[in-house]
Scaffold this motif. Structure first.
Motif, mmCIF file in Angstrom:
data_model
loop_
_atom_site.group_PDB
_atom_site.id
_atom_site.type_symbol
_atom_site.label_atom_id
_atom_site.label_comp_id
_atom_site.label_asym_id
_atom_site.label_seq_id
_atom_site.Cartn_x
_atom_site.Cartn_y
_atom_site.Cartn_z
ATOM 1 N N ALA A 82 -12.447 3.121 -0.654
ATOM 2 C CA ALA A 82 -12.046 4.250 -1.497
ATOM 3 C C ALA A 82 -10.941 5.054 -0.812
ATOM 4 O O ALA A 82 -9.958 5.448 -1.454
ATOM 5 C CB ALA A 82 -13.257 5.131 -1.796
ATOM 6 N N LEU A 83 -11.081 5.275 0.493
ATOM 7 C CA LEU A 83 -10.073 6.060 1.220
ATOM 8 C C LEU A 83 -8.733 5.328 1.282
ATOM 9 O O LEU A 83 -7.667 5.951 1.233
ATOM 10 C CB LEU A 83 -10.576 6.391 2.636
ATOM 11 C CG LEU A 83 -11.753 7.373 2.682
ATOM 12 C CD1 LEU A 83 -12.197 7.624 4.127
ATOM 13 C CD2 LEU A 83 -11.422 8.707 1.993
ATOM 14 N N ARG A 84 -8.808 4.012 1.347
ATOM 15 C CA ARG A 84 -7.571 3.222 1.336
ATOM 16 C C ARG A 84 -6.836 3.431 0.007
ATOM 17 O O ARG A 84 -5.604 3.631 -0.017
ATOM 18 C CB ARG A 84 -7.930 1.739 1.527
ATOM 19 C CG ARG A 84 -6.719 0.857 1.717
ATOM 20 C CD ARG A 84 -7.135 -0.590 1.985
ATOM 21 N NE ARG A 84 -6.157 -1.504 1.431
ATOM 22 C CZ ARG A 84 -6.425 -2.706 0.948
ATOM 23 N NH1 ARG A 84 -7.686 -3.151 0.939
ATOM 24 N NH2 ARG A 84 -5.467 -3.467 0.467
ATOM 25 N N ALA A 85 -7.578 3.417 -1.076
ATOM 26 C CA ALA A 85 -6.957 3.645 -2.391
ATOM 27 C C ALA A 85 -6.396 5.066 -2.476
ATOM 28 O O ALA A 85 -5.303 5.287 -3.001
ATOM 29 C CB ALA A 85 -7.980 3.403 -3.503
ATOM 30 N N LEU A 86 -7.139 6.025 -1.925
ATOM 31 C CA LEU A 86 -6.707 7.434 -1.954
ATOM 32 C C LEU A 86 -5.378 7.610 -1.231
ATOM 33 O O LEU A 86 -4.506 8.372 -1.667
ATOM 34 C CB LEU A 86 -7.777 8.316 -1.289
ATOM 35 C CG LEU A 86 -7.548 9.832 -1.384
ATOM 36 C CD1 LEU A 86 -7.825 10.333 -2.798
ATOM 37 C CD2 LEU A 86 -8.431 10.593 -0.390
ATOM 38 N N LYS A 87 -5.250 6.901 -0.136
ATOM 39 C CA LYS A 87 -4.035 6.993 0.671
ATOM 40 C C LYS A 87 -2.840 6.405 -0.075
ATOM 41 O O LYS A 87 -1.746 6.963 -0.077
ATOM 42 C CB LYS A 87 -4.265 6.232 1.981
ATOM 43 C CG LYS A 87 -3.278 6.573 3.074
ATOM 44 C CD LYS A 87 -3.725 5.943 4.380
ATOM 45 C CE LYS A 87 -2.669 6.174 5.458
ATOM 46 N NZ LYS A 87 -3.057 5.496 6.704
ATOM 47 N N GLU A 88 -3.055 5.273 -0.724
ATOM 48 C CA GLU A 88 -1.954 4.584 -1.403
ATOM 49 C C GLU A 88 -1.580 5.215 -2.732
ATOM 50 O O GLU A 88 -0.412 5.245 -3.110
ATOM 51 C CB GLU A 88 -2.322 3.120 -1.655
ATOM 52 C CG GLU A 88 -2.235 2.281 -0.411
ATOM 53 C CD GLU A 88 -2.508 0.819 -0.702
ATOM 54 O OE1 GLU A 88 -2.357 0.382 -1.863
ATOM 55 O OE2 GLU A 88 -2.894 0.110 0.244
ATOM 56 N N GLU A 89 -2.577 5.656 -3.446
ATOM 57 C CA GLU A 89 -2.327 6.161 -4.800
ATOM 58 C C GLU A 89 -2.286 7.684 -4.759
ATOM 59 O O GLU A 89 -3.327 8.333 -4.696
ATOM 60 C CB GLU A 89 -3.447 5.695 -5.745
ATOM 61 C CG GLU A 89 -3.621 4.194 -5.837
ATOM 62 C CD GLU A 89 -2.611 3.551 -6.787
ATOM 63 O OE1 GLU A 89 -1.949 4.286 -7.559
ATOM 64 O OE2 GLU A 89 -2.481 2.307 -6.753
#
Lengths: 337, 337
Positions: free
Chosen positions: A22-29
């Motif tokens: 989830a944090l990876r997605a938060l960082k990218e998006e």
């Protein structure tokens, strides 16, 4: 901002793995706001270990989960604070735009149906799953939400699948077909014979190509395959079983002797690409279409990668406002009939 | 002597290929007598090229075939001398013990039903197919003969499948299951929920293990899987499609560069064993059970190897007298009810 909530507690994998994804997605998006649903202490302890954009992340406490072997509707009624109840209620109150859960499929489905509600004109919300195919993927629906269906149900699946393929999967003029045991319109069981007529006669289904067979799912012959939830679920599990059986045989063959082991070493990176192509985690979960909000059912075994992709799929689905599009198409449907 | 007839004309492959396979079986199996059905001139010209035990081989002339795209029942009535009509009539008159055809599946089925006839007590003869599985194979029936089924039909499939698994496949106490979308008895569509009860309550089904899912077909969890012909055919085609899609991906990956090509060269012989394991030709065709004679439907694309194995399977089926066993079990069934 696209507001997406993720149930990080009720999957088979540890919450920490799902939070990482989830944090990876938060960082990218940059255009998303995340709500992590689960035990406050567990989530905040996990978050304390890392850096992230805290303005775009919230925790919503829920200290109950519905387990894989519980009866969905009973558990949903009993466990008011279960993650799926919390997520569905946030969606109902428009506090979020999409809810993702890797929990008990029946419970996510029931929460969507009972707490969020159906779109007017949709009789039976189907689970839509992308299957890998030669040039991309094929959307199959329903995959298990509705075991006994009518031709009218299948027609609605076709209309919703068409909208999803056009707008979220970005396929031009998607080819829609009925899953059957032969191509001729006279083939099949009572349901498919009647459905063929109903689907052919609905002008809103723009590119109905007729019947396709099981093998065509993996080809580029068709983009959206419509079937009842019983057959769709059998197709899903059979595909998983056949792929994993085949893969095990190949792995065994690599272990035969030194020669085969060298081959295995050499081919590994290329084989990995093959495995990626057929990996459900790449497809980011299955939307429950026809619900008055974006509900995405992730695989029970979802890990960080699967959740990361589910969040990206959820964002696309919210961005294209599939709910509004289905409303416009299906509510009109009801008025006409 | 086991008297087996082979339709060598109505498959997709050349008659010469099928004849080669038949002659190989004739050479190995000393207890069989073969009848080759097809155009006399073509067959005799082919036979002239080689040595074989002519006392055990006959030609039965037939100069018509039913093509893959013809309507089975109409064509059967119109083309009196079609290979499948000739074969079925020989079986009906007890001139042969088994009839094998790689022709139009519907026409072989219809010839079995209309010309040879059902065993008393069998409402709907199913097509039984062996799927590859971890330790051997799993018999799935019905694979397409009967699209809409009742629980009583499924019960009969279970009884016939049990007899075939015990006697022809030589499985001790075979595990029988219902194909479903979950293991609990409350899962499924109307047909499977009702069938669960019917199958559980029939004491003659000795080892009913309940519901299995699509993926279990390829495991060693079950030996005989019962389902309606619509779902069975979808499972068959989906498995073929998934396997061939997966194989194509792997073949592609081998072509990437020099490294992958070396790997391909090294692994080839071991991979071939894998492919053999999932090759339908190893299983020798699918019996149409419940017919008053042994009728075996071979894959349309059958070559010499497939026909060779079909003849061996036909011999085993005749030797174990599966027709007599089904009669004893199912006629009794009718008297009881």
């Amino acid at each position: 901002m696209y507001r997406i909530a993720v149930d990080v507690m009720s999957g088979e994998k540890e919450a920490s793995e799902l939070i990482t994804g989830a944090l990876r997605a938060l960082k990218e998006e940059k255009e998303i706001e995340l709500t992590l649903i689960g035990e406050y202490d567990i989530i905040s302890e996990e978050l304390a270990k890392t850096d992230f954009d805290s303005k775009r992340l919230k925790i919503e406490n829920s200290d109950e989960i519905i387990t894989m072997d519980e009866s969905p509707i009973k558990a949903l009624r009993k466990k008011k604070k279960a993650t799926v109840n919390v997520g569905a209620k946030l969606l109902k109150k428009s506090k979020i735009d999409a809810f993702i859960s890797p929990g008990n499929t029946g419970s996510v489905m029931a929460a969507g149906l009972l707490r969020v509600g159906r779109i007017k004109g949709v009789s039976r919300p189907p689970i839509a799953i992308q299957f890998p195919a030669v040039n991309g993927s094929t959307l199959v629906l329903d995959n298990g939400a509705n075991t006994d269906c009518s031709p009218e149900n299948l027609k609605q699946f076709a209309l919703m699948g068409q909208l999803y393929a056009e707008n979220v999967m970005k396929i031009d003029n998607p080819k829609i077909a009925l899953l059957n045991i032969g191509e001729e319109k006279t083939k099949g069981n009572n349901l498919t014979k009647e459905s063929y007529e109903v689907l052919s006669n609905d002008q809103r289904i723009k590119n109905f190509i007729g019947n396709v067979e099981g093998r065509d799912i993996f080809s580029n012959k068709v983009d959206v395959v419509v079937t009842d939830g019983f057959v769709g679920n059998i197709v899903l599990k059979t595909t998983e079983g056949a792929a994993s059986f085949f893969l095990d045989l190949i792995k065994e063959s690599f272990k035969t002797n030194l020669r085969s082991k060298i081959a295995a070493f050499l081919i590994k990176p290329y084989l990995k690409k093959v495995l990626n192509k057929i990996d459900y985690r790449q497809y980011g979960g299955a939307p429950l279409l026809g619900i008055n909000g974006v509900v995405i059912i992730s695989h029970g075994g979802s890990d960080g990668t699967a959740i990361y992709n589910a969040i990206k799929a959820a964002k696309r689905t919210v961005k294209e406002d599939i709910v509004k599009l289905i409303k416009a198409e299906l509510e009109k449907n009801e008025e006409l009939e």
